[in-house]
Design a protein around this motif. Structure first.
Motif, PDB file in Angstrom:
ATOM      1  N   ARG A   1     -14.698   6.080  29.381  1.00  0.00           N
ATOM      2  CA  ARG A   1     -14.421   7.517  29.488  1.00  0.00           C
ATOM      3  C   ARG A   1     -15.591   8.309  28.920  1.00  0.00           C
ATOM      4  O   ARG A   1     -16.013   9.315  29.488  1.00  0.00           O
ATOM      5  CB  ARG A   1     -13.116   7.853  28.775  1.00  0.00           C
ATOM      6  CG  ARG A   1     -12.607   9.199  29.172  1.00  0.00           C
ATOM      7  CD  ARG A   1     -11.183   9.421  28.773  1.00  0.00           C
ATOM      8  NE  ARG A   1     -10.265   8.590  29.527  1.00  0.00           N
ATOM      9  CZ  ARG A   1      -9.035   8.298  29.112  1.00  0.00           C
ATOM     10  NH1 ARG A   1      -8.620   8.740  27.952  1.00  0.00           N
ATOM     11  NH2 ARG A   1      -8.244   7.566  29.856  1.00  0.00           N
TER      12      ARG A   1
ATOM     13  N   THR B   1      -5.520   2.074  32.737  1.00  0.00           N
ATOM     14  CA  THR B   1      -4.862   2.843  33.791  1.00  0.00           C
ATOM     15  C   THR B   1      -5.449   2.484  35.150  1.00  0.00           C
ATOM     16  O   THR B   1      -4.733   2.329  36.141  1.00  0.00           O
ATOM     17  CB  THR B   1      -5.029   4.354  33.500  1.00  0.00           C
ATOM     18  OG1 THR B   1      -4.374   4.632  32.259  1.00  0.00           O
ATOM     19  CG2 THR B   1      -4.433   5.208  34.589  1.00  0.00           C
TER      20      THR B   1
ATOM     21  N   ASP C   1       2.638   2.851  32.065  1.00  0.00           N
ATOM     22  CA  ASP C   1       1.371   3.011  31.352  1.00  0.00           C
ATOM     23  C   ASP C   1       1.636   3.558  29.944  1.00  0.00           C
ATOM     24  O   ASP C   1       2.634   4.240  29.724  1.00  0.00           O
ATOM     25  CB  ASP C   1       0.502   4.005  32.130  1.00  0.00           C
ATOM     26  CG  ASP C   1      -0.985   3.784  31.880  1.00  0.00           C
ATOM     27  OD1 ASP C   1      -1.327   3.093  30.900  1.00  0.00           O
ATOM     28  OD2 ASP C   1      -1.794   4.306  32.673  1.00  0.00           O
ATOM     29  N   ASP C   2       0.735   3.264  29.035  1.00  0.00           N
ATOM     30  CA  ASP C   2       0.817   3.790  27.667  1.00  0.00           C
ATOM     31  C   ASP C   2       2.188   3.554  27.052  1.00  0.00           C
ATOM     32  O   ASP C   2       2.814   4.469  26.497  1.00  0.00           O
ATOM     33  CB  ASP C   2       0.464   5.291  27.645  1.00  0.00           C
ATOM     34  CG  ASP C   2      -1.017   5.500  27.903  1.00  0.00           C
ATOM     35  OD1 ASP C   2      -1.820   4.677  27.416  1.00  0.00           O
ATOM     36  OD2 ASP C   2      -1.378   6.454  28.618  1.00  0.00           O
TER      37      ASP C   2
ATOM     38  N   GLU D   1      -7.505  13.184  31.281  1.00  0.00           N
ATOM     39  CA  GLU D   1      -7.175  12.567  32.559  1.00  0.00           C
ATOM     40  C   GLU D   1      -7.285  13.570  33.700  1.00  0.00           C
ATOM     41  O   GLU D   1      -7.808  13.255  34.764  1.00  0.00           O
ATOM     42  CB  GLU D   1      -5.775  11.965  32.523  1.00  0.00           C
ATOM     43  CG  GLU D   1      -5.822  10.537  32.017  1.00  0.00           C
ATOM     44  CD  GLU D   1      -4.464  10.027  31.557  1.00  0.00           C
ATOM     45  OE1 GLU D   1      -3.446  10.516  32.077  1.00  0.00           O
ATOM     46  OE2 GLU D   1      -4.452   9.152  30.671  1.00  0.00           O
TER      47      GLU D   1
END
Ligand code: ADP
Ligand code: MG
Length: 463
Positions: free
Chosen positions: A328, A175, A229-230, A440
């Motif tokens: 993350r 991302t 995205d994704d 997120e």
């Protein structure tokens, strides 16, 4: 009547005339900039909205405004980066709206000030995270190819790699890379849309329901750069795949850039239609690998520097060793240590203190069950476990359920399908969606992050 009042009155009339989706897309964020001899100057947030208003919607808007003003008027649209006061985009995010209410009830946490950077008070005009830029992306062997290709795409859209598809596991920077490209392109005046494939799907469903598919197509096919995205989530969704296939072809035919991110190589996306799979593989497919120790250290040093926190090299190294899977996790570890430094009022931390914090943070919690996670989360929201596992989807329940799923995934060994089963027979993609959304938004949103920390503490004191 003053010109600005006339615009405001016309704005509200237009709001009644248009369906919600179209109004939100084209008019919601316009603002009055000035009036000069029969010409209203109206600010818009980007180039594609400007195009739409200038060409397709011009007559309609002019008619309404002329009626209000009592005389024929003209309009001129200008791109205006400033967010108009009446449409605070941050509040539009459901989790945020709910958290803001919560926040009024409790005293501000010190974590806040530490975690909130100045830009976060004003989100930009799109859904881009202002922190996801090339300048803040640490390059190393694990991501060199993606980084270099992304820079090339941002510099020369639709000439080098088209489509450009990035794939890799969760939390590895996909991302971040997509949004870095989006920032560069939109700052150069290119019409740029960044969406998750879920947002694309929702937008489509909305358009179908409101019979505005023409506008939907206009929106997605009139761009210079489309970043999705994704993309793995469009698998199995036939209508979305069909629509995306046509969007894809139109854009490529008109020599526009497409950038995609996926959690797997397209050949491993089992429920993806073959024709899309082959399109996706028609440009550059590049993977991001988990970051090396050196990369993790460099990222931690950057974060510490940005927050003005001193962490000795040993502390940083120890944190980097703890969170080896992805960035993350590294962020989670970092926040934990920073929060600890903050609550003890220190600007620096010894290795021993940091170890202690992380020890408690990562201690295995075998005794924790899905039920205990749900119970503590529900209690925090003044709800019952039954609410979280039931069918209701009202704002508060949905938020609480998503947070509970997120914590369940973090704190227990349950798999996604097991979590889904527990929370009322929901699918594993619903769980994943909920978890991703929370993780997120936590990054943007210190209020949410504090709240989740509080619940985590309630579930497992000492963690
Ligand atoms: P993904 O989309 O692959 O799941 P993200 O792009 O959301 O991952 O990255 C997760 C977090 O890690 C974000 O805060 C992002 O800024 C950070 N991050 C990822 N890769 C890098 C990198 N190479 N340099 C700096 N930060 C990174
Ligand atoms: Mg992502």
């Amino acid at each position: 009547m003053k010109a600005e009042e006339a615009w405001n009155a016309a704005y509200h009339q237009l709001e009644l005339q248009f369906d919600r989706a179209s109004f939100d897309t084209w008019l919601r964020r316009t603002s009055f900039l000035g009036y000069d001899e029969g010409v209203f100057v109206i600010g818009v947030q980007n180039g594609y909205v400007l195009d739409m208003l200038q060409h397709r919607l011009y007559r309609n808007v002019r008619r309404v405004l002329s009626d209000v003003w009592g005389d024929e008027v003209e309009l001129r649209f200008e791109i205006c980066k400033e967010e108009p006061v009446r449409a605070p985009s941050l509040e539009d995010r459901p989790l945020f709206r709910f958290m803001a209410q919560q926040e009024n009830d409790s005293s501000a946490s010190p974590l806040h000030h530490l975690l909130r950077s100045p830009e976060q008070n004003a989100l930009p005009d799109s859904d881009l995270n202002p922190h996801f830029t090339f300048e803040r992306f640490i390059m190393n062997e694990s991501n060199r190819m993606v980084y270099e290709a992304a820079c090339a795409v941002a510099q020369h859209p639709a000439t080098v790699y088209n489509p450009f598809l990035v794939y890799g596991g969760v939390g590895l920077g996909k991302t971040h890379i997509l949004q870095s490209i989006a920032h560069v392109c939109s700052s150069r005046g290119l019409r740029t849309i960044y969406v998750s494939s879920e947002a694309f799907t929702n937008d489509l469903i909305h358009a179908i329901r409101n019979r505005t598919t023409a506008m939907f197509r206009e929106k997605y096919r009139a761009v210079d750069v489309l970043l999705v995205d994704d993309i793995q989530f469009i698998g199995g969704k036939d209508t979305t795949q069909e629509e995306f296939f046509h969007t894809f072809n139109t854009l490529v035919n008109f020599n526009k850039q497409i950038v995609l991110a996926s959690d797997r190589h397209p050949r491993e996306l089992a429920t993806l239609e073959d024709r899309l799979r082959s399109r996706f593989q028609g440009g550059l497919v590049a993977d991001i690998q988990p970051p090396e120790l050196e990369t993790r250290i460099a990222i931690l040093e950057m974060w510490a520097g940005e927050r003005g926190i001193q962490l000795g090299y040993h502390v940083i190294e120890m944190m980097a060793q703890r969170a080896a899977r992805n960035i993350r996790d590294l962020h989670g570890v970092f926040n934990q240590v920073v929060a600890q430094a903050q609550t003890t009022g220190r600007q620096s931390l010894t290795r021993h203190q940091a170890e202690d914090t992380l020890e408690r943070y990562t201690r295995p919690m075998d005794h924790l069950t899905l039920h205990s996670v749900a119970e503590a989360t529900a209690a925090h929201f003044g709800l019952k476990v039954q609410d979280l596992i039931g069918p209701r989807r009202s704002g508060k329940i949905n938020t609480a359920r998503q947070i509970a799923m997120f914590l369940a995934r973090e704190l227990t060994d349950a798999s996604l399908p097991q979590i889904g089963d527990f929370f009322g027979g929901r699918s594993h993609t619903t769980v994943l969606h909920g978890c991703n959304k929370v993780s997120e938004e936590i990054e943007f949103d210190p209020i949410l992050s504090t709240l989740v920390e509080k619940i985590r503490h309630r579930i497992a004191p000492g963690v």
